[in-house]
Design a protein around this motif. Structure first.
Motif, mmCIF file in Angstrom:
data_model
loop_
_atom_site.group_PDB
_atom_site.id
_atom_site.type_symbol
_atom_site.label_atom_id
_atom_site.label_comp_id
_atom_site.label_asym_id
_atom_site.label_seq_id
_atom_site.Cartn_x
_atom_site.Cartn_y
_atom_site.Cartn_z
ATOM 1 N N HIS A 11 -9.489 1.045 -4.172
ATOM 2 C CA HIS A 11 -9.393 1.687 -2.862
ATOM 3 C C HIS A 11 -10.103 0.805 -1.849
ATOM 4 N N ALA A 68 -3.743 7.764 -0.355
ATOM 5 C CA ALA A 68 -4.276 7.535 -1.698
ATOM 6 C C ALA A 68 -3.542 8.391 -2.720
ATOM 7 N N LEU A 118 -4.818 2.597 -5.305
ATOM 8 C CA LEU A 118 -4.682 3.588 -4.242
ATOM 9 C C LEU A 118 -4.370 2.941 -2.898
ATOM 10 N N ASP A 119 -4.385 1.607 -2.858
ATOM 11 C CA ASP A 119 -4.025 0.900 -1.623
ATOM 12 C C ASP A 119 -2.521 0.681 -1.509
#
Length: 388
Positions: free
Chosen positions: A92, A136, A257-258
């Motif tokens: 993240h 996310a 999550l990016d």
């Protein structure tokens, strides 16, 4: 006695064959490949890779049907819940974390508002949890979607898969030794029921003397039936299979999550998949229509650089591929599974597979559509077939 022809020997075709034979029909299966299993095949040799991403969820009817017939077989043990949490990594904002952003957790609560069908997931989730948590969550859901832009899909569609993918204890299970064992047990069950199975038998013309269950990919069904309406969106995924020399401390899995993407170390659960002293990983990176396999590989290698120290020097085997339209249906805003190509095509022809009008997640769609196809072909209640 009813006679039924099944075209395709994958999970959908074998399910259709078994359920029809259990109901008393005489069944013939035609499979173009030299082995059964379709996309559920497992590679032979020292590295037991599945031919694409798969998981078997224990929260649906597919699991119960297989279990009733003793077809699941031994499962790879799941790591203890606390150990899995400690060794799951989340990228993240460019760095690895052990926990998701708090805003994302709002969307995972069982009490969260039911998402609508006619709004895209990102818009709906942003209203619920803010843009950071929404993005996310959308990217994490790729583990059960294999789509390059989950946020653009129907909010209800994504929410169902996100909830099931994050349920604790986990619903997802993996057959020990790969999917080949499940396929072999299903084939043996069909054989014992008198099903005739013809491999290396490509069908170019539909038979007219029996009902036909077409249990192929939607692309193959479109060509076989000459029906241009047989289309539905799916994902496109770069698959990177790697064998690495074992090193303590490697992550159990890493989720991006990016952007959508996921790498899992399958030998963390099942050491039989690779030779002693080696680990087997698969990266699953959804790619957009304009992107190449190399684009997906580059993103997978970024995750590997973060989560698997010195992985480049540890590689003992590597394979790259693209799964194009082979990861199930995805539903756009305003659509749900009922809007996909119908199982009943008329004139005694029925579709089964993971992109047709049937409910479920991943392989459950193939299972449910196969039961529906056979019940229509035989004029039987699908519930009767489920418990036959």
């Amino acid at each position: 006695m009813h006679r039924i022809t099944v075209i395709g020997g994958g999970l959908a075709g074998l399910t259709a064959a078994i359920s029809a034979a259990e109901a008393g029909a005489k069944v013939t299966v035609y499979e173009a490949h030299h082995t059964l299993g379709g996309r559920a095949r497992t590679a032979e040799g020292p590295y037991r890779t599945n031919d694409g991403p798969h998981a078997l969820y224990n929260g649906g009817p597919h699991w119960s049907w297989l279990q009733q017939r003793d077809l699941i077989g031994p499962l790879a043990p799941l790591p203890p819940l606390e150990a899995a949490r400690l060794r799951l990594r989340l990228r993240h904002k460019g760095v690895l974390r052990r926990t998701p952003p708090f805003a994302m957790l709002k969307l995972l609560r069982r009490s969260a508002q039911q998402a609508p069908v006619d709004v895209d997931f990102l818009s709906w989730a942003t209203e619920q949890a803010g843009e950071e948590g929404a993005r996310a969550a959308a990217h994490y859901s790729a583990v059960a979607l294999f789509h390059h832009d989950p946020g653009a899909l129907s909010a209800a569609f994504v929410q169902e898969r996100l909830r099931r993918a994050t349920k604790l204890p986990p619903e997802a299970h993996y057959p020990r030794g790969g999917w080949a064992g499940v396929v072999d047990r299903m084939a043996a069950r069909a054989w014992n029921l008198g099903v005739r199975m013809e491999t290396l038998s490509r069908v170019d013309t539909l038979p007219t003397d029996t009902p036909v269950v077409v249990a192929t990919s939607l692309d193959a069904a479109r060509r076989l039936l000459g029906d241009d309406s047989l289309t539905w969106p799916s994902g496109r995924t770069t698959l990177l299979d790697l064998a690495l020399r074992t090193r303590r401390g490697d992550a159990f899995a890493v989720s991006d999550l990016d952007s959508p993407g996921w790498i899992e170390r399958f030998t963390a659960q099942d050491r039989t998949l690779a030779p002693a002293g080696e680990q087997l990983l698969q990266g699953q990176i959804p790619i957009a229509p304009h992107e190449t396999r190399a684009d997906g590989v580059a993103r997978a290698e970024q995750l590997l650089d973060l989560a698997f120290d010195g992985w480049r020097e540890r590689v003992t085997w590597r394979r790259e591929s693209v799964a194009n339209g082979r990861t199930g249906a995805v539903d756009l805003p305003g659509t749900n599974w009922r809007d996909r190509p119908a199982v009943d095509r008329g004139d005694g022809v029925y579709l089964a597979g993971d992109q047709v009008a049937a409910p479920g997640v991943l392989s459950e769609v193939s299972f449910t559509s196969a039961l529906t196809a056979v019940s229509l072909a035989l004029g039987r209640n699908a519930l009767d077939l489920k418990h036959a």
